[in-house]
Design a protein around this motif. Sequence first.
Motif, PDB file in Angstrom:
ATOM      1  N   THR A 337      67.616  40.479  42.452  1.00 51.70           N
ATOM      2  CA  THR A 337      68.432  39.827  43.486  1.00 51.70           C
ATOM      3  C   THR A 337      67.626  38.792  44.269  1.00 51.70           C
ATOM      4  O   THR A 337      67.980  37.610  44.311  1.00 51.70           O
ATOM      5  CB  THR A 337      69.023  40.874  44.458  1.00 51.70           C
ATOM      6  N   LYS A 367      76.410  38.572  40.056  1.00 52.39           N
ATOM      7  CA  LYS A 367      76.270  40.030  40.049  1.00 52.39           C
ATOM      8  C   LYS A 367      77.633  40.699  40.117  1.00 52.39           C
ATOM      9  O   LYS A 367      77.850  41.757  39.505  1.00 52.39           O
ATOM     10  CB  LYS A 367      75.378  40.487  41.209  1.00 52.39           C
ATOM     11  N   ARG A 370      79.013  40.582  36.715  1.00 55.92           N
ATOM     12  CA  ARG A 370      78.344  41.600  35.891  1.00 55.92           C
ATOM     13  C   ARG A 370      78.949  42.975  36.129  1.00 55.92           C
ATOM     14  O   ARG A 370      79.213  43.731  35.189  1.00 55.92           O
ATOM     15  CB  ARG A 370      76.853  41.615  36.230  1.00 55.92           C
ATOM     16  N   TRP A 371      79.200  43.309  37.393  1.00 54.85           N
ATOM     17  CA  TRP A 371      79.776  44.621  37.689  1.00 54.85           C
ATOM     18  C   TRP A 371      81.178  44.756  37.102  1.00 54.85           C
ATOM     19  O   TRP A 371      81.553  45.827  36.603  1.00 54.85           O
ATOM     20  CB  TRP A 371      79.803  44.858  39.216  1.00 54.85           C
TER      21      TRP A 371
END
Length: 777
Positions: A337, A367, A370-371
């Motif tokens: 991150t 992100k 991605r989740w």
Amino acid sequence: MSPSSALAAVLEERPKSEAILLAGRRYSSLATLQNTVVDIVLEQEPGMHLRFEDDEDAMKTLLSFHPEGDRLLEDLVAIKVDCSPVDDDTRCLWVIKFDGYEEDVSLRACLEGLERALKLQDELENGNHLRIHQNLMHLRLAIFVSMLCRTVLDVALLVPQLYSQTKLAHIRVSHPCGTWPFAGTAIEGAMWKGSMARMEERLRAEMAMTTRPYDMWFSLRCLGLMSLFGCLSAIFYPVLWIGVVILSMVPQIGQLYAPPLVILTAFGTVYGLIMIAIYYMNTRGNISALHMAVSVLVASFGLFTASMAEKALEEGRQAEKGTGKWKIRLVAQWKFTVTPILALASLLPFGGPTALYCASLCVLSVKGLRWCLLYSCWAGHYVSSKSGGPMRVLLTGDSFPPKLDGVQNFARNTIQALVRDGHKVHVFCSNGSPETPFAPENYGATVTRGPGVEIQPKHKITLPSPHFLMALMRFNPHIIQFFDFTPAAFFLVPFLWWLGLPVVISHHSRIDLYATYVPGIIGDYAPQVMRAACEVVFPLVTGHLLIDGNQKDQSWFAGHSNIRFWSTGCDLDFFHPSKKDASVRESFSNGRPDLPLVVFVGRMSPEKQVDKIADLVKEANPPGAPELCRFAIIGHGDSWESIHQEIGHRPDVNMPGVVTGEKLASLVASSDIFFSPTVTGTLDLVFIESQAAGIAVVGPRAVAVPLVVTEGVNGCLYTPLDMKDAKRAIKEVIPQLEKMKVEARKNAEANFKWSKSSDEAIQFYKDVLQYTADRAA
């Protein structure tokens, strides 16, 4: 003979003669040849295979003059004479393929094709050089083009392909004083021998440094070479795709050329996208080269420090127990991150809080994506002691039916074991269909088939595509296994690592050694490029299964926490000493069952070092000396023709091509010694199958062979690629054959059961999933 002298030989005036030498047999004229062919067909009982090898060789050569000769000869196993499908009173040839397919062939079409080829020679003899001159112009152009493209396609196979268009390479015109050879054969032999010598030299050098420890500077050099080839591939990207298209249309190019073309195309895709992104950032986004360099340095520093911290925490985790978990999570946030935010902020043309805000927004959006993908593609953590339900396993690779090889046996038995234990299995591949024999659907698996490039009949290289993402979303696996490091894995492993899915790779081939057989100049650097690719991709994999346990010492496995040896298995009932047959031994020993029979079974391709078999035959049975043994060489491939031309005529050699099924099991059991020159595989299954059939094994002292062959007990080892030492090993085995045969079967029964192999794979899946769950806890 040099290419220039070979070209001059084409225009050399040959002696006048009507005689023809076809497949080693001399005929006084074309009419005599036609009458002989008619006699062969009429004397043969309908439905029976051709009885004599000379007759079969003559018919195979005639088939090459058929308008569809290349297709008819592809995967050819045998030729028989039978009635025409439209007229029972008419005889015709029938070709029988490897998969059992049969097709009738017109003899008239074959003879007419031969006559046309002979007329072409007559034009040269009578002074009509126009057509010959055109062929030579095409040849010179092809040589020029091949020199320009030498790093991708070596000239060694281009020249013979051009000559084979006229089908004259199969003919020699005979006369009382000798034989005038067509020059294509000379060019092919000289260039091919040179290429093989060069490849063997590379192989020896790579074997000497195969377990070289990790060296940062050498790794950086390999990474630089990979980047250079990637940039060149991006520049010549359209040319590479043209090569891939030609590859799918011209199977004669062979397996040596297919993997490097596909891999270079993959490199070109990755580096091309990077180069395009850099171009647009510079021209449209006004981002300077200085900003890009600073961004790369920030990212490299952040990833390096985080990786070192992760390694230190992992080593001390057992001592710290619960207190170390929050530190690991903190380092992970720094790595995945904070580092991307800082690198992206330093890339933006504006600085300060605005750059940090924009970079944070962008990274957090990625992100979030991605989740969302992870939620759609993953079944979640699986802990065998708690989950209770079935494990969901996705298997992928290039070795699924109709391709039949050792890796396919591993895949099939793994599917059967998983289904037997109640687990769910899904396969992603490009080969076959639900109707294909031995297809995964027949054993309880579901399948998603995506696009692929066919590099040989029944063998496709699976390409990364949206079909793989669809397979993930539909099946929701717990874990994914790749059978071998395939070109698709080069793309898909980083993607799966980014998602966070557990991935296992089983290593069935020594790709570092295979890389030495890439043709042309590119082959001089291929091992270093593959080393760089392995060192980049393999750390992203959750677990590795090694068929050759010695591979754990290779640099790209250094420091990996999940590496395990995977046992090999075979069908102990199919390969059994009870299938020994005296008539089979009599046939394959060419009438000398009293002599020891040495058998080779495998794909006859250059990267398998099968050209060494010819050297062994000459070394074992030199002219004028008593015969040491007889040889049965089973299999087909790119090298079969050249080896057959070199030793196929000898009485101590039998080269029937492909043998399958019960006949193969009987042949192996009826032999005395299995021999293999191969050092580029990890452990070919035929080593195990031979022991199961109760025969001794002579193999190289390399890769995993010493793990299954105990010297002086069930076989003997020799120095890799040294056929004089191989002869020594065979001579040592012969006096101990009966004892070694018994010990070979005992070793197979004790160690090589498929149930053991598949159970090890399932347990490794569970251990990897437990490891993943513990790290996330």
